[in-house]
Scaffold this active site. Structure first.
Site, PDB file in Angstrom:
ATOM      1  N   SER A 198      35.602  12.339  34.123  1.00 15.88           N
ATOM      2  CA  SER A 198      36.499  11.361  33.511  1.00 15.88           C
ATOM      3  C   SER A 198      36.969  11.741  32.114  1.00 15.88           C
ATOM      4  O   SER A 198      38.018  11.280  31.678  1.00 15.88           O
ATOM      5  CB  SER A 198      35.825   9.992  33.482  1.00 15.88           C
ATOM      6  OG  SER A 198      34.540  10.085  32.932  1.00 15.88           O
TER       7      SER A 198
ATOM      8  N   HIS B 288      37.564   8.420  39.548  1.00 16.67           N
ATOM      9  CA  HIS B 288      38.881   8.857  39.051  1.00 16.67           C
ATOM     10  C   HIS B 288      39.672   9.650  40.090  1.00 16.67           C
ATOM     11  O   HIS B 288      40.793  10.083  39.815  1.00 16.67           O
ATOM     12  CB  HIS B 288      38.735   9.679  37.768  1.00 16.67           C
ATOM     13  CG  HIS B 288      38.485   8.830  36.562  1.00 16.67           C
ATOM     14  ND1 HIS B 288      39.499   8.189  35.887  1.00 16.67           N
ATOM     15  CD2 HIS B 288      37.345   8.480  35.933  1.00 16.67           C
ATOM     16  CE1 HIS B 288      38.997   7.495  34.878  1.00 16.67           C
ATOM     17  NE2 HIS B 288      37.686   7.655  34.881  1.00 16.67           N
TER      18      HIS B 288
ATOM     19  N   LYS C 209      40.138   1.023  39.104  1.00 13.72           N
ATOM     20  CA  LYS C 209      41.031   1.953  38.419  1.00 13.72           C
ATOM     21  C   LYS C 209      42.370   2.011  39.168  1.00 13.72           C
ATOM     22  O   LYS C 209      43.167   1.113  39.028  1.00 13.72           O
ATOM     23  CB  LYS C 209      40.342   3.307  38.252  1.00 13.72           C
ATOM     24  CG  LYS C 209      39.226   3.176  37.212  1.00 13.72           C
ATOM     25  CD  LYS C 209      38.404   4.404  36.986  1.00 13.72           C
ATOM     26  CE  LYS C 209      37.429   4.141  35.845  1.00 13.72           C
ATOM     27  NZ  LYS C 209      36.124   4.761  36.052  1.00 13.72           N
TER      28      LYS C 209
END
Ligand SMILES: *Cc1c(COP(=O)(O)O)cnc(C)c1O
Length: 395
Positions: free
Chosen positions: A184, A212, A243
């Protein structure tokens, strides 16, 4: 004698943060988390969210959330194992498993909770966990909760992983290798194809936290495992719904036994209330949207390529990212914080990331390009990077 309730020992530590120039005040967002936001009354370009696809305020997700609230209310009322498991929770897991091309999915309240719950549930005394040194904080905490022994290998260094296995594997029953799919802070990918080969050779299980990578890599955003074509060869894949998916929550994807076991031993699932209906409704809409078009992931990647090329031309050190995550490495902690402050004064919000989130001397502002940015917004941001870089003697 001082009164212990004045917490003087904490006051001293807070003062130390201030002395070091790393004391933080939370930014306050007035409105949705979009490409351009209102922060402290000022309109600024937002280069710091994980809202990769712009789904956090997508009209279709909002509508799905409202519909779910109307039918199911605002709270789920209990933990899943008592009476907080609604048909939409079940439906969501079926949908996610199909999307991830895995046998089964168990949904948790966050990605953090997946790591806090799953790692300790699937390992035991007499087992060994081997973890990449740059793994996310929630993996580190999750590993701490396990009774297994722990070892660390150098970041993405497969020789070092083999060294640890040669040294230790034979002393343990099960061995679990854990890595981020996408790291990340630097945006680099785990060396999953090599790692899987090694894991198979040494009879180890693999665990990939793809927070991610989900919604970013692979066909229609199916993630890093899909990107590398490793379906069926990774035992546990963690994804976040907070996310790219734009809502909140996390899941563990894998086989059916994984799901059966986590239902009995995944502690956040047993002792913390399940996702609220609005979140579940919105997530399902997001998965449908992602499955039906590559419009959002395509725009994310083309924006990222454009932005990286422009920053690179200016001469910044943008590391070795292979994803839309774009670190601009400044180095010194206080200088990084000052850089971020100056960027904000000039209309660009890009948060400073410093020790202990990254190693000392590796301070950076981390740019998160999204599908929601226009090229005009990105160009404006690049201009400010140029101005501030020159002003501070970085360029
Ligand atoms: C963000 C992140 C998490 C936490 O996910 P949440 O859903 O926000 O709790 C876990 N692991 C990694 C690698 C992350 O980047």
């Amino acid at each position: 004698m001082s009164n212990v309730h004045e917490l003087n020992y904490l006051k001293d530590q807070v003062q130390e943060l201030k002395d070091q120039g790393v004391y933080r005040v939370l930014p306050v967002l007035e409105g949705a988390n979009e490409a351009e936001i209102i922060l402290n009354g000022q309109s600024v370009i937002n280069l710091s969210s994980n809202n990769y696809l712009g789904f956090a305020s997508h009209p279709r997700l909002k509508e799905a959330a409202i519909k779910a609230v109307e039918k199911y209310g605002v709270g789920s009322g209990a933990v899943r194992t008592i009476i907080g498991n609604m048909d939409i929770h079940e439906e969501l897991e079926v949908k996610l498993a199909a999307f991830k091309r895995e046998e089964a999915v168990m949904v948790f309240q966050s990605g953090f909770n997946c790591n806090a719950g799953a790692i300790q549930a699937i390992t035991n005394k007499g087992d060994l966990i081997i973890s990449d040194e740059l793994n996310h904080a929630s993996i580190i905490d999750g590993v701490r909760l396990s009774r297994a022994d722990k070892a660390v290998f150098k970041h993405s260094d497969m020789e070092d992983l083999v060294r640890v296995l040669e040294e230790k594997r034979s002393n343990y029953t099960n061995c679990l290798i854990i890595t981020d799919g996408v790291f990340s802070m630097d945006g680099d990918l785990a060396k999953l194809p090599e790692m899987v080969e090694i894991a198979e050779k040494y009879n180890c299980m693999t665990y990939v936290d793809d927070a991610h990578g989900s919604g970013v890599l692979g066909e229609n955003g199916r993630g890093t495992v899909d990107h590398f074509g490793l379906h069926g060869r990774i035992d546990f894949t963690i994804g976040t719904l907070s996310k790219a998916i734009g809502v909140i929550g996390g899941y563990v994807a894998g086989n059916k036994v994984m799901k059966e076991w986590l239902l009995h031993r995944g502690r956040p699932l047993l002792f913390s209330t399940s996702l609220p209906p609005a979140a579940v409704g919105a997530i399902m809409e997001a998965v449908d949207l992602l499955s039906s078009t590559t419009e959002y992931t395509d725009r994310l990647w083309s924006n990222a390529k454009f932005f990286k090329a422009e920053l690179g031309k200016l001469g910044y050190n943008i590391g070795n990212s292979e994803t839309p995550i774009t670190p601009v490495i400044i180095g010194d902690e206080a200088k990084t914080v000052a850089f971020s402050k100056r960027m904000l004064e000039k209309g660009v919000f890009v948060s400073a990331i410093i020790f202990p989130t990254v190693p000392k001397g590796k301070g950076r502002v981390r740019c998160m390009v999204t599908a929601g940015h226009t090229e005009e917004q990105l160009s404006r941001a690049v201009k400010v990077f140029e101005e501030v870089g020159k002003e501070m003697g970085i360029l």
